[in-house]
Scaffold this active site. Structure first.
Site, short mmCIF file in Angstrom:
data_model
loop_
_atom_site.label_atom_id
_atom_site.label_comp_id
_atom_site.label_asym_id
_atom_site.label_seq_id
_atom_site.Cartn_x
_atom_site.Cartn_y
_atom_site.Cartn_z
NE ARG A 187 40.89 36.88 44.04
CZ ARG A 187 40.41 38.36 44.25
NH1 ARG A 187 38.64 38.89 43.90
NH2 ARG A 187 41.07 39.45 44.07
CG HIS A 217 43.20 33.84 40.16
ND1 HIS A 217 43.30 35.40 40.10
CD2 HIS A 217 42.59 33.56 38.88
CE1 HIS A 217 43.10 35.70 39.14
NE2 HIS A 217 43.08 34.91 37.62
#
Length: 209
Positions: free
Chosen positions: A39, A42
């Site tokens: 995450r 990202h």
């Protein structure tokens, strides 16, 4: 000529994370750490960030348990607190940023420090078992470490220490990593910032990619 591009949100989401997992070196992370690191990558749009992400032992379980038990999440900046996805929080956790509290500016002047550092003094009585997220200000992270040198200062459950920048960011994260007063995660070096910090919070809160 109209541009051709992927228009399906779910497909974009799926392909983004598939790309990260195919290109990033995630082997040194355990399952919980990998989910959070993905995450963070990202959010940064940067495969390679994983080389700078360091988790202390039990960081993710400690932070997740604290959230599940209703712990507040203290943030150094509104860019962090506003990015937290409230519906992901497991216990309707309070998300707190005191940077713009009217007491902060005079306190900063009295302390001869930044407002970001002074704002943490308003957390002191509520720190016990909390999750702390520092995503912007190295001075906030340094002051947190100074606070935790006091044996009477309540201890948070976990610290996300990812301030970004060219002055103090490297040193503050190195100091956190060396001291490790509680389970922590850092992004080593100058990298960091609110988006990466928020990504870590949201990933811990929901276990979702």
């Amino acid at each position: 000529m109209p541009y051709e591009y992927e228009t399906n949100g779910a497909a974009i989401y799926k392909q983004s994370f598939a790309t990260i997992r195919s290109e990033a070196n995630l082997a040194r992370f355990d399952v919980d750490e990998e989910q959070v690191a993905v995450r963070m990558i990202h959010a940064a749009g940067m495969v390679g960030l994983e080389e700078f992400v360091h988790f202390s032992p039990n960081f993710v379980p400690s932070a997740r348990a604290a959230m599940e038990n209703g712990a507040p999440i203290f943030c150094d900046a509104r860019m962090v607190s506003e990015g937290v996805t409230r519906f992901r929080l497991p216990a309707d956790n309070e998300v707190i940023c005191t940077l713009h509290d009217e007491r902060v500016r005079p306190l900063a002047e009295k302390m001869s420090n930044t407002r970001s550092a002074a704002a943490l003094e308003l957390w002191r009585d509520k720190l016990e078992g909390a999750v702390v997220a520092i995503g912007n200000a190295p001075t906030a992270l340094f002051h947190l470490l100074n606070m935790l040198e006091d044996p009477d200062c309540p201890r948070p459950a976990a610290i996300i220490g990812c301030p970004v920048g060219f002055v103090g960011a490297v040193e503050s994260k190195d100091a956190l990593w060396e001291a490790q007063p509680v389970p922590s995660v850092i992004v080593q070096g100058r990298l960091g910032g609110s988006a990466i910090t928020v990504a870590a919070i949201n990933a811990i809160a929901s276990r979702a990619e």
